[in-house]
Write a protein that holds these residues in place. Structure first.
Motif, mmCIF file in Angstrom:
data_model
loop_
_atom_site.group_PDB
_atom_site.id
_atom_site.type_symbol
_atom_site.label_atom_id
_atom_site.label_comp_id
_atom_site.label_asym_id
_atom_site.label_seq_id
_atom_site.Cartn_x
_atom_site.Cartn_y
_atom_site.Cartn_z
ATOM 1 N N SER A 87 0.811 -1.226 0.000
ATOM 2 C CA SER A 87 0.000 0.000 0.000
ATOM 3 C C SER A 87 0.844 1.275 0.000
ATOM 4 O O SER A 87 0.405 2.302 -0.495
ATOM 5 C CB SER A 87 -0.950 0.003 1.198
ATOM 6 O OG SER A 87 -0.233 -0.130 2.407
ATOM 7 N N LYS A 88 2.041 1.212 0.587
ATOM 8 C CA LYS A 88 2.956 2.353 0.631
ATOM 9 C C LYS A 88 4.360 1.805 0.478
ATOM 10 O O LYS A 88 4.672 0.740 1.012
ATOM 11 C CB LYS A 88 2.874 3.080 1.976
ATOM 12 C CG LYS A 88 1.533 3.635 2.313
ATOM 13 C CD LYS A 88 1.549 4.186 3.717
ATOM 14 C CE LYS A 88 0.130 4.469 4.166
ATOM 15 N NZ LYS A 88 0.052 4.667 5.620
ATOM 16 N N ALA A 89 5.207 2.546 -0.219
ATOM 17 C CA ALA A 89 6.568 2.044 -0.426
ATOM 18 C C ALA A 89 7.553 3.173 -0.631
ATOM 19 O O ALA A 89 7.177 4.285 -1.010
ATOM 20 C CB ALA A 89 6.590 1.112 -1.637
ATOM 21 N N ALA A 90 8.824 2.836 -0.408
ATOM 22 C CA ALA A 90 9.908 3.784 -0.656
ATOM 23 C C ALA A 90 11.174 3.007 -0.985
ATOM 24 O O ALA A 90 11.348 1.870 -0.559
ATOM 25 C CB ALA A 90 10.144 4.666 0.564
ATOM 26 N N ILE A 91 12.036 3.651 -1.747
ATOM 27 C CA ILE A 91 13.381 3.150 -1.993
ATOM 28 C C ILE A 91 14.320 4.228 -1.475
ATOM 29 O O ILE A 91 14.280 5.369 -1.935
ATOM 30 C CB ILE A 91 13.641 2.874 -3.486
ATOM 31 C CG1 ILE A 91 12.646 1.837 -4.024
ATOM 32 C CG2 ILE A 91 15.081 2.405 -3.689
ATOM 33 C CD1 ILE A 91 12.744 1.589 -5.520
ATOM 34 N N LEU A 92 15.125 3.852 -0.484
ATOM 35 C CA LEU A 92 16.049 4.782 0.150
ATOM 36 C C LEU A 92 17.469 4.400 -0.215
ATOM 37 O O LEU A 92 17.800 3.215 -0.291
ATOM 38 C CB LEU A 92 15.895 4.707 1.673
ATOM 39 C CG LEU A 92 14.475 4.843 2.224
ATOM 40 C CD1 LEU A 92 14.472 4.597 3.716
ATOM 41 C CD2 LEU A 92 13.899 6.193 1.893
ATOM 42 N N GLY A 93 18.315 5.384 -0.430
ATOM 43 C CA GLY A 93 19.722 5.105 -0.690
ATOM 44 C C GLY A 93 20.442 4.814 0.617
ATOM 45 O O GLY A 93 20.218 5.508 1.604
ATOM 46 N N LYS A 94 21.278 3.794 0.641
ATOM 47 C CA LYS A 94 22.037 3.488 1.860
ATOM 48 C C LYS A 94 22.948 4.646 2.234
ATOM 49 O O LYS A 94 23.208 4.881 3.415
ATOM 50 C CB LYS A 94 22.876 2.227 1.665
ATOM 51 C CG LYS A 94 22.108 0.956 1.818
ATOM 52 C CD LYS A 94 23.060 -0.224 1.764
ATOM 53 C CE LYS A 94 22.361 -1.509 2.100
ATOM 54 N NZ LYS A 94 23.280 -2.662 1.988
ATOM 55 N N ALA A 95 23.443 5.373 1.242
ATOM 56 C CA ALA A 95 24.321 6.511 1.501
ATOM 57 C C ALA A 95 23.534 7.789 1.796
ATOM 58 O O ALA A 95 24.109 8.835 2.035
ATOM 59 C CB ALA A 95 25.244 6.738 0.310
ATOM 60 N N GLY A 96 22.214 7.680 1.754
ATOM 61 C CA GLY A 96 21.373 8.838 2.045
ATOM 62 C C GLY A 96 20.431 9.149 0.909
ATOM 63 O O GLY A 96 20.667 8.775 -0.237
ATOM 64 N N GLY A 97 19.362 9.810 1.230
ATOM 65 C CA GLY A 97 18.397 10.260 0.245
ATOM 66 C C GLY A 97 17.284 9.269 -0.037
ATOM 67 O O GLY A 97 17.455 8.064 0.080
ATOM 68 N N VAL A 98 16.145 9.834 -0.367
ATOM 69 C CA VAL A 98 14.990 9.041 -0.777
ATOM 70 C C VAL A 98 15.019 8.995 -2.294
ATOM 71 O O VAL A 98 14.918 10.022 -2.946
ATOM 72 C CB VAL A 98 13.671 9.676 -0.276
ATOM 73 C CG1 VAL A 98 12.475 8.887 -0.783
ATOM 74 C CG2 VAL A 98 13.662 9.766 1.246
ATOM 75 N N TRP A 99 15.178 7.814 -2.862
ATOM 76 C CA TRP A 99 15.245 7.673 -4.312
ATOM 77 C C TRP A 99 13.851 7.748 -4.925
ATOM 78 O O TRP A 99 13.678 8.275 -6.011
ATOM 79 C CB TRP A 99 15.919 6.373 -4.700
ATOM 80 C CG TRP A 99 17.378 6.299 -4.353
ATOM 81 C CD1 TRP A 99 18.130 7.247 -3.715
ATOM 82 C CD2 TRP A 99 18.257 5.218 -4.618
ATOM 83 N NE1 TRP A 99 19.421 6.811 -3.570
ATOM 84 C CE2 TRP A 99 19.537 5.568 -4.124
ATOM 85 C CE3 TRP A 99 18.092 3.978 -5.231
ATOM 86 C CZ2 TRP A 99 20.635 4.722 -4.219
ATOM 87 C CZ3 TRP A 99 19.193 3.133 -5.322
ATOM 88 C CH2 TRP A 99 20.444 3.512 -4.826
ATOM 89 N N ALA A 100 12.869 7.196 -4.238
ATOM 90 C CA ALA A 100 11.485 7.223 -4.727
ATOM 91 C C ALA A 100 10.571 6.829 -3.574
ATOM 92 O O ALA A 100 10.987 6.111 -2.667
ATOM 93 C CB ALA A 100 11.297 6.255 -5.890
ATOM 94 N N ALA A 101 9.324 7.299 -3.635
ATOM 95 C CA ALA A 101 8.366 6.964 -2.570
ATOM 96 C C ALA A 101 6.943 7.121 -3.071
ATOM 97 O O ALA A 101 6.690 7.865 -4.021
ATOM 98 C CB ALA A 101 8.587 7.861 -1.358
ATOM 99 N N SER A 102 6.037 6.432 -2.405
ATOM 100 C CA SER A 102 4.612 6.613 -2.672
ATOM 101 C C SER A 102 4.242 8.049 -2.367
ATOM 102 O O SER A 102 4.860 8.698 -1.515
ATOM 103 C CB SER A 102 3.776 5.731 -1.745
ATOM 104 O OG SER A 102 4.156 4.410 -1.802
#
Length: 123
Positions: free
Chosen positions: A18-33
């Motif tokens: 229903s909700k998702a995100a891809i976060l970079g291990k080195a920082g930053g949100v790469w993409a999110a719902s």
């Protein structure tokens, strides 16, 4: 394919997440719902940096607290009622998938499948 496409097409479009995100291990949100805020520091530093603390205190994401079912280097799982969360690291990213009313195993398979693909291509 853009990172947002992975969230939209590989996770949300399944109907199991229903909700998702891809976060970079080195920082930053790469993409999110849309409107979803998976707390970067919690996921990268606490969930995988200090899994014992997550085991005792639970997983709080986007203002909702889940009971921790599993917390180790491969995966963090949480659940409360019909809602749950699957967090899986890849080589360079961390995938976060929340579900509501979906069987936990089905949600886990969706997130794990994308994680396996990203690992296979170096991400």
């Amino acid at each position: 394919m853009s990172w947002q496409s992975y969230v939209d097409d590989q996770l949300l479009a399944t109907g199991k997440i229903s909700k998702a995100a891809i976060l970079g291990k080195a920082g930053g949100v790469w993409a999110a719902s849309s409107g979803y805020n998976a707390e970067q520091d919690f996921v990268t530093k606490t969930a995988f940096g200090a899994p014992d603390s997550v085991q005792g205190s639970g997983i709080t994401l986007n203002g909702f607290k889940f009971m921790t079912l599993r917390a180790d280097a491969d995966q963090v799982l949480g659940r409360k009622g019909e809602r749950g969360v699957v967090i899986i690291p890849t080589t360079q990213a961390i995938l976060v998938g929340e579900y509501d009313g979906t069987p936990a195993g089905d949600a886990n398979v969706v997130v794990a499948k994308l994680a396996d693909y990203l690992k296979s291509v170096g991400y």
